[in-house]
Design a protein around this motif. Sequence first.
Motif, PDB file in Angstrom:
ATOM      1  N   SER A 183      28.981   1.117 -49.621  1.00  0.00           N
ATOM      2  CA  SER A 183      27.672   0.837 -50.207  1.00  0.00           C
ATOM      3  C   SER A 183      27.116  -0.485 -49.686  1.00  0.00           C
ATOM      4  O   SER A 183      27.853  -1.321 -49.143  1.00  0.00           O
ATOM      5  CB  SER A 183      27.766   0.798 -51.732  1.00  0.00           C
ATOM      6  OG  SER A 183      28.523  -0.325 -52.154  1.00  0.00           O
ATOM      7  N   LEU A 184      25.815  -0.676 -49.884  1.00  0.00           N
ATOM      8  CA  LEU A 184      25.174  -1.911 -49.448  1.00  0.00           C
ATOM      9  C   LEU A 184      25.772  -3.122 -50.168  1.00  0.00           C
ATOM     10  O   LEU A 184      26.033  -4.148 -49.545  1.00  0.00           O
ATOM     11  CB  LEU A 184      23.668  -1.829 -49.706  1.00  0.00           C
ATOM     12  CG  LEU A 184      22.848  -3.080 -49.359  1.00  0.00           C
ATOM     13  CD1 LEU A 184      22.942  -3.394 -47.872  1.00  0.00           C
ATOM     14  CD2 LEU A 184      21.393  -2.895 -49.776  1.00  0.00           C
ATOM     15  N   GLY A 185      25.999  -2.991 -51.467  1.00  0.00           N
ATOM     16  CA  GLY A 185      26.579  -4.097 -52.219  1.00  0.00           C
ATOM     17  C   GLY A 185      27.966  -4.461 -51.744  1.00  0.00           C
ATOM     18  O   GLY A 185      28.307  -5.642 -51.610  1.00  0.00           O
ATOM     19  N   GLN A 237      31.512  -7.965 -48.599  1.00  0.00           N
ATOM     20  CA  GLN A 237      32.500  -8.027 -47.535  1.00  0.00           C
ATOM     21  C   GLN A 237      32.116  -9.057 -46.478  1.00  0.00           C
ATOM     22  O   GLN A 237      32.958  -9.851 -46.034  1.00  0.00           O
ATOM     23  CB  GLN A 237      32.673  -6.644 -46.900  1.00  0.00           C
ATOM     24  CG  GLN A 237      33.999  -6.452 -46.189  1.00  0.00           C
ATOM     25  CD  GLN A 237      34.216  -5.014 -45.781  1.00  0.00           C
ATOM     26  OE1 GLN A 237      33.499  -4.494 -44.928  1.00  0.00           O
ATOM     27  NE2 GLN A 237      35.200  -4.358 -46.375  1.00  0.00           N
ATOM     28  N   VAL A 238      30.838  -9.048 -46.079  1.00  0.00           N
ATOM     29  CA  VAL A 238      30.373 -10.025 -45.086  1.00  0.00           C
ATOM     30  C   VAL A 238      30.493 -11.449 -45.633  1.00  0.00           C
ATOM     31  O   VAL A 238      30.971 -12.359 -44.951  1.00  0.00           O
ATOM     32  CB  VAL A 238      28.921  -9.724 -44.668  1.00  0.00           C
ATOM     33  CG1 VAL A 238      28.337 -10.878 -43.860  1.00  0.00           C
ATOM     34  CG2 VAL A 238      28.853  -8.444 -43.856  1.00  0.00           C
ATOM     35  N   ASN A 268      21.797 -12.358 -42.377  1.00  0.00           N
ATOM     36  CA  ASN A 268      22.163 -11.058 -41.809  1.00  0.00           C
ATOM     37  C   ASN A 268      21.493  -9.906 -42.556  1.00  0.00           C
ATOM     38  O   ASN A 268      21.029  -8.927 -41.933  1.00  0.00           O
ATOM     39  CB  ASN A 268      23.680 -10.897 -41.849  1.00  0.00           C
ATOM     40  CG  ASN A 268      24.154  -9.677 -41.082  1.00  0.00           C
ATOM     41  OD1 ASN A 268      24.087  -9.618 -39.871  1.00  0.00           O
ATOM     42  ND2 ASN A 268      24.636  -8.686 -41.810  1.00  0.00           N
ATOM     43  N   PHE A 269      21.404  -9.987 -43.872  1.00  0.00           N
ATOM     44  CA  PHE A 269      20.855  -8.876 -44.643  1.00  0.00           C
ATOM     45  C   PHE A 269      19.346  -9.020 -44.902  1.00  0.00           C
ATOM     46  O   PHE A 269      18.774  -8.248 -45.675  1.00  0.00           O
ATOM     47  CB  PHE A 269      21.611  -8.731 -45.961  1.00  0.00           C
ATOM     48  CG  PHE A 269      22.991  -8.160 -45.774  1.00  0.00           C
ATOM     49  CD1 PHE A 269      23.181  -6.797 -45.675  1.00  0.00           C
ATOM     50  CD2 PHE A 269      24.090  -8.992 -45.651  1.00  0.00           C
ATOM     51  CE1 PHE A 269      24.455  -6.272 -45.480  1.00  0.00           C
ATOM     52  CE2 PHE A 269      25.358  -8.480 -45.459  1.00  0.00           C
ATOM     53  CZ  PHE A 269      25.547  -7.114 -45.370  1.00  0.00           C
ATOM     54  N   SER A 270      18.734 -10.006 -44.257  1.00  0.00           N
ATOM     55  CA  SER A 270      17.267 -10.089 -44.281  1.00  0.00           C
ATOM     56  C   SER A 270      16.668  -9.514 -42.999  1.00  0.00           C
ATOM     57  O   SER A 270      15.449  -9.464 -42.857  1.00  0.00           O
ATOM     58  CB  SER A 270      16.825 -11.550 -44.434  1.00  0.00           C
ATOM     59  OG  SER A 270      17.215 -12.323 -43.310  1.00  0.00           O
ATOM     60  N   ILE A 271      17.518  -9.057 -42.090  1.00  0.00           N
ATOM     61  CA  ILE A 271      17.058  -8.509 -40.813  1.00  0.00           C
ATOM     62  C   ILE A 271      16.709  -7.029 -40.974  1.00  0.00           C
ATOM     63  O   ILE A 271      17.522  -6.261 -41.502  1.00  0.00           O
ATOM     64  CB  ILE A 271      18.154  -8.671 -39.734  1.00  0.00           C
ATOM     65  CG1 ILE A 271      18.476 -10.150 -39.516  1.00  0.00           C
ATOM     66  CG2 ILE A 271      17.727  -8.030 -38.428  1.00  0.00           C
ATOM     67  CD1 ILE A 271      19.659 -10.374 -38.602  1.00  0.00           C
TER      68      ILE A 271
END
Length: 321
Positions: free
Chosen positions: A91-93, A98-99, A161-164
């Motif tokens: 999942s995204l969460g 993890q990142v 990273n997750f704003s891209i």
Amino acid sequence: MANLTSMSGFILMGFSDDRKFQVLHGLLFLVTYLLALTGNLLIFTITTLDHCLHSPMYYFLKHLSLLDLCFISVTVPQSIVNSLMDNGYISLGQCILQVFFFIALASSEVAILTVMSYDRYVAICQPLQYETIMDPCTCRHAVIAVWIAGGLSGLMHTAVNFSIPLCGERVIHHFFCDVPQMLKLACSYEFINEIAVATFTTSTAFICLISIVLSYIHIFSTVLRIPSAEGRIKVFSTCLPHLFVVTFFLSAASFEFLRLPSDSQSGMDLMFSIFYTVLPPTLNPVIYSLRNEAMKASLRKVLSKQEFAQRKMYLKAIFKL
């Protein structure tokens, strides 16, 4: 795959599409994880319970074991579940967490290895000032700085990273949410901020590496002047394991993050990624315990029947309170 990739999560391709290899990979990772879990918990317990191991060197080693324990727990359990369940969806969460924890703990590990090299430098090159320089307050502040620096690094990478914006299918050719592989999903020219953050992190890691190298140059030049062969062997037995861990971890991580990107992840690349994600947390307890007489003596002491009975009585007294 079409249904899964249309969701907000990602597909982790892992090592193979063959069901037999997936099960084999899951079982091998399970055995490795249990070994790393046992070894690091053992070192953490020994360095906590044995008052003879409350020196700065073992204090930092305790936190390295805690970092290794958390570090391997970020990626390996998820990979085991995905392999045994034949389901690569994450999942995204889960991917965000993890990142964050992977970058934070990896950065903290580089920082703690740098602190440990400085500790050995002071102990060997400035022994008369060791207790003054590496006093308990300084050691605590150093460890706090290590954890804070790792957390900030993980926060920066995760936020950027997750704003891209992502283009195409959300398929990651890896067994965990690896930042370089995730950048391949980004739309063209949208990941310049991540490159800037990665450059900053890489520069910081390079400074840590230079500090470690300079520390060991001074250490080895001092050791070679020791007239006693027994004294040289004792110092080398303490420093060489640490140098091996530093070299192994940083060289493997540098290869992954500095190499040219490719459209797919080859089997060799996946195997090499194990060198900095799985092997260091598994090998560190072996490297630091088997070559250290104090650790082996403490292990025998903690596992002895008399000591075990005393610890059991102590824990019972605490729970009664």
